[in-house]
Design an enzyme around this catalytic site. Structure first.
Site, PDB file in Angstrom:
ATOM      1  N   ASP A   1      -5.192 -40.730   8.359  1.00 43.85           N
ATOM      2  CA  ASP A   1      -4.123 -39.592   8.209  1.00 43.85           C
ATOM      3  C   ASP A   1      -3.276 -41.173   7.938  1.00 43.85           C
ATOM      4  O   ASP A   1      -3.201 -41.965   9.305  1.00 43.85           O
ATOM      5  CB  ASP A   1      -4.431 -39.219   9.359  1.00 43.85           C
ATOM      6  CG  ASP A   1      -2.332 -38.492   9.834  1.00 43.85           C
ATOM      7  OD1 ASP A   1      -1.274 -39.010   9.326  1.00 43.85           O
ATOM      8  OD2 ASP A   1      -2.154 -37.898  10.302  1.00 43.85           O
TER       9      ASP A   1
ATOM     10  N   TYR B   1      14.275 -37.381   3.956  1.00 42.81           N
ATOM     11  CA  TYR B   1      13.047 -38.510   2.850  1.00 42.81           C
ATOM     12  C   TYR B   1      13.956 -39.446   1.942  1.00 42.81           C
ATOM     13  O   TYR B   1      13.060 -40.826   1.932  1.00 42.81           O
ATOM     14  CB  TYR B   1      12.743 -37.302   1.650  1.00 42.81           C
ATOM     15  CG  TYR B   1      12.157 -37.612   0.819  1.00 42.81           C
ATOM     16  CD1 TYR B   1      10.622 -38.037   1.053  1.00 42.81           C
ATOM     17  CD2 TYR B   1      12.260 -37.405  -1.065  1.00 42.81           C
ATOM     18  CE1 TYR B   1       9.735 -37.685  -0.375  1.00 42.81           C
ATOM     19  CE2 TYR B   1      11.981 -37.202  -1.529  1.00 42.81           C
ATOM     20  CZ  TYR B   1       9.779 -37.290  -1.351  1.00 42.81           C
ATOM     21  OH  TYR B   1       9.435 -37.840  -2.610  1.00 42.81           O
TER      22      TYR B   1
ATOM     23  N   SER C   1      10.629 -43.190  -4.534  1.00 46.41           N
ATOM     24  CA  SER C   1      11.446 -41.724  -5.572  1.00 46.41           C
ATOM     25  C   SER C   1      12.506 -42.322  -6.090  1.00 46.41           C
ATOM     26  O   SER C   1      13.516 -43.601  -5.391  1.00 46.41           O
ATOM     27  CB  SER C   1      11.809 -40.712  -4.561  1.00 46.41           C
ATOM     28  OG  SER C   1      12.185 -39.706  -4.617  1.00 46.41           O
TER      29      SER C   1
ATOM     30  N   ALA D   1      15.922 -41.339   3.819  1.00 53.07           N
ATOM     31  CA  ALA D   1      15.691 -42.748   3.973  1.00 53.07           C
ATOM     32  C   ALA D   1      14.347 -43.161   4.221  1.00 53.07           C
ATOM     33  O   ALA D   1      14.217 -44.838   3.830  1.00 53.07           O
ATOM     34  CB  ALA D   1      16.601 -42.188   5.108  1.00 53.07           C
ATOM     35  N   SER D   2      13.442 -42.725   4.601  1.00 48.50           N
ATOM     36  CA  SER D   2      11.793 -42.895   3.935  1.00 48.50           C
ATOM     37  C   SER D   2      11.947 -44.241   3.318  1.00 48.50           C
ATOM     38  O   SER D   2      11.089 -44.804   2.755  1.00 48.50           O
ATOM     39  CB  SER D   2      11.305 -42.389   4.585  1.00 48.50           C
ATOM     40  OG  SER D   2      10.346 -41.275   3.594  1.00 48.50           O
ATOM     41  N   LYS D   3      12.184 -43.210   1.647  1.00 49.61           N
ATOM     42  CA  LYS D   3      12.264 -44.160   0.320  1.00 49.61           C
ATOM     43  C   LYS D   3      13.010 -45.405   0.243  1.00 49.61           C
ATOM     44  O   LYS D   3      12.160 -46.460  -0.594  1.00 49.61           O
ATOM     45  CB  LYS D   3      12.318 -43.027  -0.770  1.00 49.61           C
ATOM     46  CG  LYS D   3      11.304 -40.889  -0.545  1.00 49.61           C
ATOM     47  CD  LYS D   3       9.739 -42.201  -1.299  1.00 49.61           C
ATOM     48  CE  LYS D   3       9.023 -41.382  -1.044  1.00 49.61           C
ATOM     49  NZ  LYS D   3       7.498 -41.677  -1.416  1.00 49.61           N
TER      50      LYS D   3
HETATM   51  N1  LIG Z   1       6.750 -34.048  -7.047  1.00 49.54           N
HETATM   52  C1  LIG Z   1       7.723 -35.073  -7.204  1.00 49.54           C
HETATM   53  O1  LIG Z   1       8.522 -34.287  -7.572  1.00 49.54           O
HETATM   54  C2  LIG Z   1       7.958 -36.433  -6.648  1.00 49.54           C
HETATM   55  C3  LIG Z   1       9.013 -36.936  -6.337  1.00 49.54           C
HETATM   56  C4  LIG Z   1       9.666 -38.482  -6.414  1.00 49.54           C
HETATM   57  C5  LIG Z   1       8.540 -39.021  -5.997  1.00 49.54           C
HETATM   58  N2  LIG Z   1       7.187 -38.553  -5.382  1.00 49.54           N
HETATM   59  C6  LIG Z   1       6.370 -38.872  -4.429  1.00 49.54           C
HETATM   60  O2  LIG Z   1       4.607 -39.303  -5.297  1.00 49.54           O
HETATM   61  C7  LIG Z   1       4.206 -39.503  -4.318  1.00 49.54           C
HETATM   62  C8  LIG Z   1       3.154 -38.011  -4.319  1.00 49.54           C
HETATM   63  O3  LIG Z   1       3.508 -36.669  -4.437  1.00 49.54           O
HETATM   64  P1  LIG Z   1       3.540 -35.425  -4.950  1.00 49.54           P
HETATM   65  O4  LIG Z   1       4.166 -34.260  -5.462  1.00 49.54           O
HETATM   66  O5  LIG Z   1       2.001 -35.368  -5.314  1.00 49.54           O
HETATM   67  O6  LIG Z   1       3.282 -34.583  -3.883  1.00 49.54           O
HETATM   68  P2  LIG Z   1       1.437 -33.523  -3.685  1.00 49.54           P
HETATM   69  O7  LIG Z   1       0.793 -33.151  -3.925  1.00 49.54           O
HETATM   70  O8  LIG Z   1       1.591 -32.688  -1.751  1.00 49.54           O
HETATM   71  O9  LIG Z   1       0.677 -34.523  -2.538  1.00 49.54           O
HETATM   72  C9  LIG Z   1       1.204 -35.137  -1.174  1.00 49.54           C
HETATM   73  C10 LIG Z   1      -0.378 -36.887  -1.274  1.00 49.54           C
HETATM   74  O10 LIG Z   1      -0.398 -37.554   0.015  1.00 49.54           O
HETATM   75  C11 LIG Z   1      -0.728 -36.940   0.823  1.00 49.54           C
HETATM   76  N3  LIG Z   1      -0.460 -37.073   2.316  1.00 49.54           N
HETATM   77  C12 LIG Z   1       0.431 -35.940   3.561  1.00 49.54           C
HETATM   78  N4  LIG Z   1       0.558 -36.392   3.959  1.00 49.54           N
HETATM   79  C13 LIG Z   1      -0.221 -37.261   4.724  1.00 49.54           C
HETATM   80  C14 LIG Z   1      -0.589 -37.787   5.327  1.00 49.54           C
HETATM   81  N5  LIG Z   1      -0.460 -38.342   6.998  1.00 49.54           N
HETATM   82  N6  LIG Z   1      -1.665 -39.135   5.747  1.00 49.54           N
HETATM   83  C15 LIG Z   1      -2.276 -39.663   4.441  1.00 49.54           C
HETATM   84  N7  LIG Z   1      -2.417 -38.352   3.198  1.00 49.54           N
HETATM   85  C16 LIG Z   1      -1.364 -37.661   3.180  1.00 49.54           C
HETATM   86  C17 LIG Z   1      -1.195 -35.250   1.089  1.00 49.54           C
HETATM   87  O11 LIG Z   1      -2.705 -34.904   0.784  1.00 49.54           O
HETATM   88  P3  LIG Z   1      -3.030 -34.595   2.299  1.00 49.54           P
HETATM   89  O12 LIG Z   1      -2.590 -32.632   2.744  1.00 49.54           O
HETATM   90  O13 LIG Z   1      -4.697 -34.170   2.118  1.00 49.54           O
HETATM   91  O14 LIG Z   1      -3.674 -35.477   4.333  1.00 49.54           O
HETATM   92  C18 LIG Z   1      -0.858 -35.140  -0.981  1.00 49.54           C
HETATM   93  O15 LIG Z   1      -2.738 -35.762  -1.362  1.00 49.54           O
HETATM   94  C19 LIG Z   1       4.931 -39.154  -2.709  1.00 49.54           C
HETATM   95  O16 LIG Z   1       4.983 -40.291  -2.069  1.00 49.54           O
HETATM   96  C20 LIG Z   1       6.596 -38.288  -3.254  1.00 49.54           C
HETATM   97  O17 LIG Z   1       7.235 -38.570  -1.923  1.00 49.54           O
HETATM   98  C21 LIG Z   1       7.105 -37.502  -5.825  1.00 49.54           C
END
Ligand SMILES: NC(=O)c1ccc[n+]([C@@H]2O[C@H](COP(=O)([O-])OP(=O)(O)OC[C@H]3O[C@@H](n4cnc5c(N)ncnc54)[C@H](OP(=O)(O)O)[C@@H]3O)[C@@H](O)[C@H]2O)c1
Length: 265
Positions: free
Chosen positions: A63, A155, A142, A157-159
């Site tokens: 985590d 979100y 992002s 703000a964190s990015k």
């Molecule tokens: N998809 C989009 O449109 C998009 C756009 C811009 C940016 N992003 C960024 O791309 C990254 C990946 O996102 P995604 O779209 O692939 O989403 P996702 O499929 O929900 O993947 C998020 C990953 O983060 C892990 N996670 C969440 N909380 C966690 C924690 N406390 N500790 C460790 N791991 C944690 C989740 O695994 P567990 O639940 O198993 O921990 C999962 O593997 C993120 O940073 C997101 O902000 C995505």
């Protein structure tokens, strides 16, 4: 691409979505992978897939909002592979609500702990090893880290925080041999659902549909890995995203209207 062969790569948030796809692509390239997330079962099955593709891989339940677990992730990596070449800070969650409709404020802390502090903790403990290998730090931000997006204030703000952190590190590390890449995905259809916190603090699930301005996860992974391979300082994934920073300087009110329009879709 064989640039990643035998490179030790840690991916946080590897259990689904973009992180999972990057792990599979890196496995095909012969990388040695450390897969981190909270869902150990998903990591274990991904580890099997990566191994079948010819990679070495281990799963480390982590985590990233917990500093001790981030330290343990780095320790486990060194115990297994004795080096770190690339740390990809990809783990992320979101919160979706207007600020004035929020009933609780802890989602701001939670999103910051995972997206921003998770990157800080992992980077801190990995850095001495990255200095030895002249390796790479990667932050998955992002487009909401370039422009503030309505209903995404926590979100965004964190990015933005991630971007400020990694931009500062890039300068600090300029003479160390460690490079810093920040990636800015736009909408990416991951097949999974980004964990999202609603206005009352309850979890809501949201998925993006493929089509229109939504990129497939395979393409997103390919673009990001290409940028990492070339040690680029940043990688903006969408065409509209590439124009946004300049538009924001020249026509900020127009960008506000465009962002509002996109958010209403
Ligand atoms: N998809 C989009 O449109 C998009 C756009 C811009 C940016 N992003 C960024 O791309 C990254 C990946 O996102 P995604 O779209 O692939 O989403 P996702 O499929 O929900 O993947 C998020 C990953 O983060 C892990 N996670 C969440 N909380 C966690 C924690 N406390 N500790 C460790 N791991 C944690 C989740 O695994 P567990 O639940 O198993 O921990 C999962 O593997 C993120 O940073 C997101 O902000 C995505």
């Amino acid at each position: 691409m064989t640039i990643f062969k035998n490179k030790v790569v840690i991916i946080t948030g590897a259990s689904s979505g973009i992180g999972r796809q990057m792990a599979l692509d890196l496995a095909e390239d012969g990388a040695w992978l450390v897969l981190a997330a909270r869902s150990l079962d998903k990591l274990n099955s991904l580890e099997d897939e990566c191994t079948q593709l010819g990679a070495r891989a281990i799963s480390v339940q982590t985590d990233v909002s917990d500093e001790n677990q981030c330290k343990a992730l780095i320790d486990a990596t060194i115990a297994e592979f004795d080096r770190i070449d690339i740390l990809i800070n990809n783990a992320g969650i979101t919160a979706r609500n207007r600020f004035d409709e929020m009933q609780v404020l802890w989602p701001f802390e939670k999103v910051m702990q995972v997206n921003y502090l998770g990157s800080v903790y992992c980077s801190y403990y990995a850095l001495p090893h990255l200095k030895k290998s002249k390796g790479q730090l990667v932050g998955v931000s992002s487009m909401t880290g370039k422009v503030g997006v309505p209903n995404r204030s926590a979100y965004s703000a964190s990015k933005f925080a991630m971007v400020g952190f990694f931009d500062a590190l890039r300068v600090e590390l300029a003479d160390s041999g460690v490079s810093v890449t920040v990636t800015y995905p736009d909408f990416v259809e991951t097949g999974s659902r980004l964990e999202s916190i609603g206005p009352d603090g309850n979890s809501v699930k949201e998925a993006f549909k493929r089509g229109g301005k939504v990129m497939g996860v395979e393409e997103a992974s390919e673009i990001m890995l290409e940028a990492i391979a070339q040690r680029k300082r940043e990688s903006i994934l969408s065409t509209r995203g590439k124009f946004t920073p300049l538009l924001k300087i020249l026509f900020p009110n127009l960008v506000d209207r465009l962002v509002q329009k996109a958010a209403n879709k």
